[in-house]
Design a protein around this motif. Structure first.
Motif, PDB file in Angstrom:
ATOM      1  N   GLY A 122       0.789  -1.222   0.000  1.00 16.46           N
ATOM      2  CA  GLY A 122       0.000   0.000   0.000  1.00 16.46           C
ATOM      3  C   GLY A 122       0.824   1.276   0.000  1.00 16.46           C
ATOM      4  O   GLY A 122       0.378   2.306  -0.505  1.00 16.46           O
ATOM      5  N   SER A 170      -6.279   2.117   1.972  1.00 11.99           N
ATOM      6  CA  SER A 170      -6.020   2.803   3.240  1.00 11.99           C
ATOM      7  C   SER A 170      -6.543   4.225   3.103  1.00 11.99           C
ATOM      8  O   SER A 170      -6.801   4.699   1.992  1.00 11.99           O
ATOM      9  N   LYS A 171      -6.686   4.899   4.232  1.00 13.60           N
ATOM     10  CA  LYS A 171      -7.168   6.279   4.189  1.00 13.60           C
ATOM     11  C   LYS A 171      -6.183   7.176   3.449  1.00 13.60           C
ATOM     12  O   LYS A 171      -6.580   8.050   2.687  1.00 13.60           O
TER      13      LYS A 171
END
Length: 138
Positions: free
Chosen positions: A32, A56-57
């Motif tokens: 990520g 993911s944010k």
């Protein structure tokens, strides 16, 4: 923590099956974390397709900041079943991501890509050459 092997993170044009951008990391690096470096602001398609390890944010914010639409797979909640809408969305996204997986499978099968080098720089060159030569005729 010792790690063996390397990972190739790629940006691919799914219509022409060309690898446009790639990042090579050691196997211990998280997938990520590589997404912001792979975003191509000149790509024709505004959507970003990726598996759930890229969700993911921070990555969602990077995709939005780049003016793209996230088509990243949803993760299954821990200890609960996958919600129906997420399950259907992942199924539809998998059909598109299949084109990318075919290019990677060709590298392993037809090119017989197997990295036996010491050092990230040498692995990057070898994987980069495989990425250049992995244009398929399918």
């Amino acid at each position: 923590m010792p790690a063996f092997g390397y990972k190739s993170h790629i940006t691919i044009d799914r219509w022409f099956r060309l690898i446009r951008r790639f990042i090579v990391t050691n196997a211990a690096r998280h997938d990520g974390a590589q997404l912001p470096g792979l975003l191509n602001r000149y790509a024709f398609d505004r959507r970003v397709w990726a598996d759930s390890s890229y969700r993911s944010k921070a990555n969602e914010a990077a995709i939005t900041a780049a003016g793209r639409r996230s088509m990243v797979h949803f993760r299954k909640p821990k200890g609960r079943p996958m919600p129906g809408p997420h399950q259907r969305a992942n199924r539809a996204r998998s059909a598109v991501r299949l084109a990318v997986e075919h290019v990677v499978a060709e590298q392993k099968a037809r090119i017989r890509l197997f990295i036996r080098t010491t050092g990230l720089a040498r692995a990057t060159v070898k994987i980069g050459l495989a990425n250049l030569s992995s244009i398929s005729v399918a």
